[in-house]
Design an enzyme around this catalytic site. Structure first.
Site, short mmCIF file in Angstrom:
data_model
loop_
_atom_site.label_atom_id
_atom_site.label_comp_id
_atom_site.label_asym_id
_atom_site.label_seq_id
_atom_site.Cartn_x
_atom_site.Cartn_y
_atom_site.Cartn_z
N ASN A 1 20.06 -0.22 33.53
CA ASN A 1 21.15 -0.78 32.72
C ASN A 1 20.53 -1.69 31.67
OD1 ASN A 1 23.37 -2.04 31.68
ND2 ASN A 1 23.98 -3.06 33.58
N LYS B 1 21.97 -3.17 29.29
CA LYS B 1 22.90 -4.22 28.86
C LYS B 1 22.89 -4.31 27.32
CE LYS B 1 22.33 -6.33 33.34
NZ LYS B 1 22.35 -7.52 34.18
N GLU C 1 29.32 -8.44 35.11
CA GLU C 1 29.41 -9.11 33.81
C GLU C 1 30.71 -8.75 33.10
OE1 GLU C 1 25.56 -7.79 32.49
OE2 GLU C 1 24.64 -9.10 33.97
N GLU D 1 25.69 -5.19 43.81
CA GLU D 1 24.90 -6.12 43.01
C GLU D 1 25.39 -7.55 43.25
OE1 GLU D 1 23.14 -3.99 39.34
OE2 GLU D 1 25.15 -4.58 38.80
N GLY E 1 19.62 -11.09 37.27
CA GLY E 1 18.93 -11.81 36.21
C GLY E 1 18.38 -13.16 36.62
N SER F 1 17.75 -8.22 40.27
CA SER F 1 16.33 -8.57 40.23
C SER F 1 15.44 -7.59 40.97
CB SER F 1 16.12 -10.00 40.74
OG SER F 1 16.81 -10.93 39.92
P1 13P Z 1 18.62 -7.56 36.74
O1 13P Z 1 17.79 -6.41 37.31
O2 13P Z 1 18.15 -8.01 35.40
O3 13P Z 1 18.78 -8.64 37.74
O4 13P Z 1 20.09 -6.94 36.48
C1 13P Z 1 20.72 -6.23 37.48
C2 13P Z 1 21.93 -5.61 36.92
O5 13P Z 1 22.89 -6.30 36.60
C3 13P Z 1 21.94 -4.14 36.74
O6 13P Z 1 23.22 -3.68 36.43
#
Ligand code: 13P
Length: 253
Positions: free
Chosen positions: A9, A11, A100, A170, A176, A216
């Site tokens: 992802n 983002k 998010e 998640e 993050g 993460s």
């Molecule tokens: P991170 O791997 O940056 O923690 O993000 C996870 C995430 O939200 C994947 O959709």
């Protein structure tokens, strides 16, 4: 056997040029290094989808998905993108209900159920996200919250439709933050989710639904997470933006 999936992802990251370069690196490495039975999906920002899909061409190793879609089919919804539009571009996957989007765009369970229906009606494979914020984990209400998220988004489906869904667990406190769930925490929650699916759709259906872990995931923790009995791969954020890291994570599946 459940499908193993590792998805990236992206983002709201990368310029178009960076996205093209990342895709080209992944194409080379995936072809050379990754076993054929792991499904790889990239989720770039909307405006790059068509071009990256064309760049991948007939490369069947890497699928493309969108990070979101509208709950509406068409019409006066400025700035929105429908599941039908994605389908018409040959996009196969869509993330629905990422934390998010729940947090910053106030997406709620009933809305997400509509998005799931729109995605399925257009033949897209939804990755439905669930996961608790830190306060819920500290209050030990995380299992109930995640079960409610699963009910709200998915329990209106029948078993045949449920078999087309991928779930991503998640935990918000792990996204993050560099703070990954332990293997015990991940396995425990994945089993809670699978049992909840079984209570509604039956054991056979629940056993077929891939449940990915996200939060993460890195090259150095992916192997132990993916080794958990009910963890069927990962939804990777930050580490999917570096081709070498993402490929190492895929190889861990
Ligand atoms: P991170 O791997 O940056 O923690 O993000 C996870 C995430 O939200 C994947 O959709």
């Amino acid at each position: 056997m459940r499908q193993k999936i590792v998805a990236g992802n992206w983002k709201m990251n990368t310029s178009f040029q960076e996205a093209q370069a990342l895709t080209s690196e992944l194409m080379g490495m995936a072809g050379d290094e990754v076993r054929g039975d792991v499904k790889i999906i990239i989720f770039p920002p909307f405006p790059y989808l068509y071009s990256l899909k064309a760049q991948l061409g007939t490369n069947a190793r890497i699928e493309v998905g969108a990070q979101n879609c509208s709950e509406h089919a068409a019409g006066a919804y400025t700035g929105e993108v429908s599941a039908g539009m994605l389908k018409s571009m040959g996009i196969q996957n869509v993330i629905i209900g990422h934390s998010e989007r729940r947090q910053y765009f106030s997406e709620t369970g009933p809305l997400l159920a509509q998005k799931i229906d729109g995605a399925l009606a257009n033949g897209l494979k939804p990755i439905y996200c669930c996961g608790e914020p830190l306060e819920e984990r500290e209050a030990a209400t995380h299992e109930e919250l995640v079960k409610t998220q699963i009910e709200e988004g998915l329990f209106h489906l029948n078993a045949e439709a449920m078999k087309k869904i991928v779930i991503a667990y998640e935990p918000v406190w792990a996204i993050g933050t560099g703070k990954t769930a332990t293997t015990d925490q991940a396995q425990e929650m994945h089993l809670v989710i699978r049992k909840h699916l079984a209570s509604k759709f039956g054991n056979e259906t629940a056993a077929l639904v891939p449940i990915l872990y996200g939060g993460s995931v890195k090259a150095d923790n992916a192997r132990e997470l993916f080794a958990c009995a009910d963890v069927d791969g990962g939804l990777v954020g930050g580490a999917s933006l570096k081709s070498r890291d993402f490929i190492e994570i895929i190889k861990s599946a």
